[in-house]
Design a protein around this motif. Structure first.
Motif, PDB file in Angstrom:
ATOM      1  N   ASN A   1     -28.504  14.581 -56.453  1.00  0.00           N
ATOM      2  CA  ASN A   1     -28.976  16.478 -55.693  1.00  0.00           C
ATOM      3  C   ASN A   1     -28.514  16.997 -55.754  1.00  0.00           C
ATOM      4  OD1 ASN A   1     -30.443  15.495 -53.949  1.00  0.00           O
ATOM      5  ND2 ASN A   1     -28.792  13.938 -52.982  1.00  0.00           N
ATOM      6  N   THR A   2     -28.746  18.782 -56.412  1.00  0.00           N
ATOM      7  CA  THR A   2     -27.781  19.315 -56.825  1.00  0.00           C
ATOM      8  C   THR A   2     -28.648  20.682 -55.965  1.00  0.00           C
ATOM      9  OG1 THR A   2     -29.638  20.405 -58.171  1.00  0.00           O
ATOM     10  CG2 THR A   2     -27.727  18.900 -59.007  1.00  0.00           C
ATOM     11  N   ARG A   3     -28.196  22.256 -56.191  1.00  0.00           N
ATOM     12  CA  ARG A   3     -29.038  23.365 -55.269  1.00  0.00           C
ATOM     13  C   ARG A   3     -30.504  23.022 -55.371  1.00  0.00           C
ATOM     14  NH1 ARG A   3     -29.513  27.410 -58.572  1.00  0.00           N
ATOM     15  NH2 ARG A   3     -28.267  27.752 -60.505  1.00  0.00           N
ATOM     16  N   TYR A   4     -30.477  23.460 -56.730  1.00  0.00           N
ATOM     17  CA  TYR A   4     -32.067  23.088 -56.934  1.00  0.00           C
ATOM     18  C   TYR A   4     -33.178  21.670 -56.981  1.00  0.00           C
ATOM     19  CZ  TYR A   4     -30.174  21.803 -61.657  1.00  0.00           C
ATOM     20  OH  TYR A   4     -29.301  21.312 -62.766  1.00  0.00           O
ATOM     21  N   ILE A   5     -32.014  20.217 -57.309  1.00  0.00           N
ATOM     22  CA  ILE A   5     -32.565  19.041 -56.388  1.00  0.00           C
ATOM     23  C   ILE A   5     -32.506  18.619 -55.829  1.00  0.00           C
ATOM     24  CG2 ILE A   5     -32.921  17.114 -57.845  1.00  0.00           C
ATOM     25  CD1 ILE A   5     -34.337  18.977 -60.194  1.00  0.00           C
ATOM     26  N   LYS A   6     -34.015  17.808 -55.013  1.00  0.00           N
ATOM     27  CA  LYS A   6     -33.738  17.367 -53.348  1.00  0.00           C
ATOM     28  C   LYS A   6     -34.888  15.879 -53.968  1.00  0.00           C
ATOM     29  CE  LYS A   6     -34.057  21.551 -50.870  1.00  0.00           C
ATOM     30  NZ  LYS A   6     -33.027  20.839 -49.763  1.00  0.00           N
ATOM     31  N   THR A   7     -33.547  15.029 -53.492  1.00  0.00           N
ATOM     32  CA  THR A   7     -33.852  13.455 -53.619  1.00  0.00           C
ATOM     33  C   THR A   7     -34.495  12.927 -52.573  1.00  0.00           C
ATOM     34  OG1 THR A   7     -31.709  12.799 -53.191  1.00  0.00           O
ATOM     35  CG2 THR A   7     -32.591  13.633 -55.434  1.00  0.00           C
ATOM     36  N   ILE A   8     -35.821  12.050 -52.964  1.00  0.00           N
ATOM     37  CA  ILE A   8     -36.755  11.272 -51.993  1.00  0.00           C
ATOM     38  C   ILE A   8     -36.358   9.783 -51.775  1.00  0.00           C
ATOM     39  CG2 ILE A   8     -38.567  10.405 -50.818  1.00  0.00           C
ATOM     40  CD1 ILE A   8     -39.700  13.019 -51.771  1.00  0.00           C
ATOM     41  N   VAL A   9     -35.390   8.427 -51.327  1.00  0.00           N
ATOM     42  CA  VAL A   9     -35.347   8.022 -51.473  1.00  0.00           C
ATOM     43  C   VAL A   9     -36.985   6.552 -51.038  1.00  0.00           C
ATOM     44  CG1 VAL A   9     -33.907   5.645 -51.179  1.00  0.00           C
ATOM     45  CG2 VAL A   9     -33.116   7.541 -50.909  1.00  0.00           C
ATOM     46  N   SER A  10     -37.389   5.192 -52.188  1.00  0.00           N
ATOM     47  CA  SER A  10     -38.309   4.778 -51.321  1.00  0.00           C
ATOM     48  C   SER A  10     -37.718   3.346 -52.110  1.00  0.00           C
ATOM     49  CB  SER A  10     -39.367   5.574 -52.226  1.00  0.00           C
ATOM     50  OG  SER A  10     -40.436   4.415 -52.559  1.00  0.00           O
ATOM     51  N   ASP A  11     -38.625   2.761 -51.739  1.00  0.00           N
ATOM     52  CA  ASP A  11     -38.484   0.857 -51.695  1.00  0.00           C
ATOM     53  C   ASP A  11     -40.049   0.947 -52.999  1.00  0.00           C
ATOM     54  OD1 ASP A  11     -40.798   0.889 -50.018  1.00  0.00           O
ATOM     55  OD2 ASP A  11     -39.689  -0.996 -48.569  1.00  0.00           O
ATOM     56  N   ASP A  12     -40.954   1.135 -52.662  1.00  0.00           N
ATOM     57  CA  ASP A  12     -41.960   1.321 -54.096  1.00  0.00           C
ATOM     58  C   ASP A  12     -41.453   1.027 -55.124  1.00  0.00           C
ATOM     59  OD1 ASP A  12     -44.719   0.086 -54.487  1.00  0.00           O
ATOM     60  OD2 ASP A  12     -45.622   2.185 -53.647  1.00  0.00           O
ATOM     61  N   ILE A  13     -40.753  -0.132 -56.275  1.00  0.00           N
ATOM     62  CA  ILE A  13     -40.957   0.485 -57.362  1.00  0.00           C
ATOM     63  C   ILE A  13     -41.844  -0.488 -58.519  1.00  0.00           C
ATOM     64  CG2 ILE A  13     -38.347  -0.200 -57.397  1.00  0.00           C
ATOM     65  CD1 ILE A  13     -38.995  -2.773 -57.923  1.00  0.00           C
ATOM     66  N   TYR A  14     -43.096  -0.362 -58.024  1.00  0.00           N
ATOM     67  CA  TYR A  14     -44.625  -1.118 -58.445  1.00  0.00           C
ATOM     68  C   TYR A  14     -44.982   0.494 -58.200  1.00  0.00           C
ATOM     69  CZ  TYR A  14     -43.352  -5.795 -58.963  1.00  0.00           C
ATOM     70  OH  TYR A  14     -42.954  -6.996 -59.652  1.00  0.00           O
ATOM     71  N   GLY A  15     -45.447   0.623 -57.211  1.00  0.00           N
ATOM     72  CA  GLY A  15     -46.309   1.578 -57.114  1.00  0.00           C
ATOM     73  C   GLY A  15     -45.595   3.349 -57.515  1.00  0.00           C
ATOM     74  N   THR A  16     -44.120   3.470 -57.662  1.00  0.00           N
ATOM     75  CA  THR A  16     -43.947   5.016 -58.375  1.00  0.00           C
ATOM     76  C   THR A  16     -44.275   4.841 -59.886  1.00  0.00           C
ATOM     77  OG1 THR A  16     -41.826   3.696 -57.840  1.00  0.00           O
ATOM     78  CG2 THR A  16     -42.704   5.044 -56.074  1.00  0.00           C
ATOM     79  N   GLU A  17     -43.766   2.961 -59.962  1.00  0.00           N
ATOM     80  CA  GLU A  17     -44.455   2.912 -61.573  1.00  0.00           C
ATOM     81  C   GLU A  17     -45.182   3.482 -62.136  1.00  0.00           C
ATOM     82  OE1 GLU A  17     -42.182   1.372 -64.570  1.00  0.00           O
ATOM     83  OE2 GLU A  17     -41.453  -0.017 -63.690  1.00  0.00           O
ATOM     84  N   TYR A  18     -46.596   2.377 -61.622  1.00  0.00           N
ATOM     85  CA  TYR A  18     -47.751   3.078 -61.961  1.00  0.00           C
ATOM     86  C   TYR A  18     -48.403   3.588 -61.157  1.00  0.00           C
ATOM     87  CZ  TYR A  18     -48.899  -2.430 -63.186  1.00  0.00           C
ATOM     88  OH  TYR A  18     -49.072  -4.118 -64.335  1.00  0.00           O
ATOM     89  N   GLY A  19     -48.028   4.165 -60.298  1.00  0.00           N
ATOM     90  CA  GLY A  19     -48.205   6.091 -60.487  1.00  0.00           C
ATOM     91  C   GLY A  19     -48.089   6.820 -61.715  1.00  0.00           C
ATOM     92  N   ALA A  20     -46.862   6.532 -62.299  1.00  0.00           N
ATOM     93  CA  ALA A  20     -46.423   7.676 -62.812  1.00  0.00           C
ATOM     94  C   ALA A  20     -47.134   7.648 -64.221  1.00  0.00           C
ATOM     95  CB  ALA A  20     -45.430   7.828 -63.255  1.00  0.00           C
ATOM     96  N   VAL A  21     -47.379   6.314 -64.150  1.00  0.00           N
ATOM     97  CA  VAL A  21     -48.403   6.286 -65.584  1.00  0.00           C
ATOM     98  C   VAL A  21     -49.685   6.490 -65.292  1.00  0.00           C
ATOM     99  CG1 VAL A  21     -49.939   4.677 -66.652  1.00  0.00           C
ATOM    100  CG2 VAL A  21     -47.594   3.229 -66.041  1.00  0.00           C
ATOM    101  N   LEU A  22     -49.891   6.365 -64.363  1.00  0.00           N
ATOM    102  CA  LEU A  22     -51.824   6.463 -63.943  1.00  0.00           C
ATOM    103  C   LEU A  22     -51.526   8.236 -64.294  1.00  0.00           C
ATOM    104  CD1 LEU A  22     -52.833   3.999 -60.880  1.00  0.00           C
ATOM    105  CD2 LEU A  22     -53.733   4.517 -63.593  1.00  0.00           C
TER     106      LEU A  22
END
Length: 335
Positions: A176-197
């Motif tokens: 986190n910085t003044r220009y980066i906001k973060t969101i937390v998820s438990d979906d390692i498969y969906g986020t990985e495959y989403g980034a691939v697709l």
């Protein structure tokens, strides 16, 4: 008793690795940063001038010179978190010098948006199988976020995913910085495959632009792409997820439309008639979508999900089907 400062090893020398270095050093939480790069000349340049000569060269590198090295094992040895930023196509080669013992007890974070070729596995599966990294020690960084906008300090959002959301929150806190906001998820498969697709769909978006389709068609293409993405991740890992969240829809939109999207640029060149090889040579950057669509084609033989956009991109890039004809056929399947 004071908590010991976290030590984070960043592995990779490209634009996203450089952006991650910037975020970590701009963040207020005390930590020690270590950086491995394959390119010895680049390491020497950073030691002397404090800038990456090849990527995001405007970013000031505030990592101690003695912490930047071409010795991967030495860099990993001191780390609590190992942050991987190597293109998926080159991950096996990059990690060749280390063993499962070197990663034992480490938290491993993937900022890689691809599938390991030949293995046809997303990064978490590959690390679990070959390096015995437990899924409980694995994290994923996903967008929507382009390295170029991080360098410009434009407000951006990252999703940090882990089966252990407490661990994800801890690592998110170090970004986190003044220009980066973060969101937390438990979906390692969906986020990985989403980034691939989303990289594959960005290639499709570029091809459509290259052959002459306009914004109206692009909007229909991406509307269909998010539904195709949802069908696939639900088949692979059926949990309760909202596909409209930033890690899925947001990352797809920015990759499909942004001027900074190398996958869109690559697709645009292919649509205009460049061969795959000539487009890759002219870009001098890795378009993950090129490798990903072949891997995804193989993976989907197991799941048999209806994926007309991915199949159109596969036909163009690997079967040398003419882009205009393939996009005409795809247009008849979209709704």
């Amino acid at each position: 008793m004071l908590k010991q400062k976290n030590k984070i090893a960043v592995v990779g020398g490209g634009s996203w690795a450089t952006a991650n270095i910037k975020m970590l050093t701009d963040n207020a939480i005390e930590k020690e940063i270590f950086w491995w790069m394959r390119n010895g000349e680049a390491v020497a340049h950073i030691h002397k001038f404090g800038h990456n000569p090849n990527y995001l060269s405007s970013v000031e590198i505030r990592v101690p010179a003695q912490h930047i090295s071409t010795d991967l094992r030495a860099i990993i040895q001191v780390a609590d978190f190992v942050l991987l930023n190597v293109p998926a196509a080159f991950l096996k080669e990059a990690l060749r010098s280390i063993t499962a013992a070197d990663l034992k007890g480490k938290k491993v974070v993937s900022a890689i948006k691809g599938i390991v070729p030949d293995e046809n596995k997303i990064i978490g599966e590959f690390l679990n199988e070959h390096y015995e990294v437990p899924f409980s020690h694995f994290l994923v960084i996903s967008g929507p976020c382009h390295a170029e906008e991080v360098a410009l300090e434009k407000l951006s959002y990252l999703t940090i995913a882990s089966q252990d959301t407490g661990l994800a929150a801890e690592f998110a806190g170090m970004l986190n910085t003044r220009y980066i906001k973060t969101i937390v998820s438990d979906d390692i498969y969906g986020t990985e495959y989403g980034a691939v697709l989303k990289n594959i769909y960005a290639v499709a978006s570029g091809i459509c632009h290259g052959v002459g389709y306009g914004d109206n068609f692009q909007s229909v293409l991406i509307s269909n792409a998010i539904r195709e993405l949802e069908r696939f991740v639900n088949a692979v890992h059926p949990i309760d997820r909202d596909i409209k969240e930033s890690a899925y829809l947001g990352d797809l939109l920015v990759t499909a439309y942004s001027q900074f999207s190398r996958n869109r640029t690559f697709g645009n060149m292919v649509g205009k008639g460049y061969t795959v090889k000539s487009a890759q040579l002219e870009m001098n950057m890795i378009a993950e979508g090129y490798y990903a669509v072949n891997c995804l084609h193989q993976v989907n033989k197991q799941y048999m999900v209806e994926m007309p956009i991915c199949e159109a991109v596969y036909a163009i890039l690997y079967k040398k089907s003419p882009p205009f004809i393939e996009m005409q056929k795809l247009a008849e399947k979209l709704s």
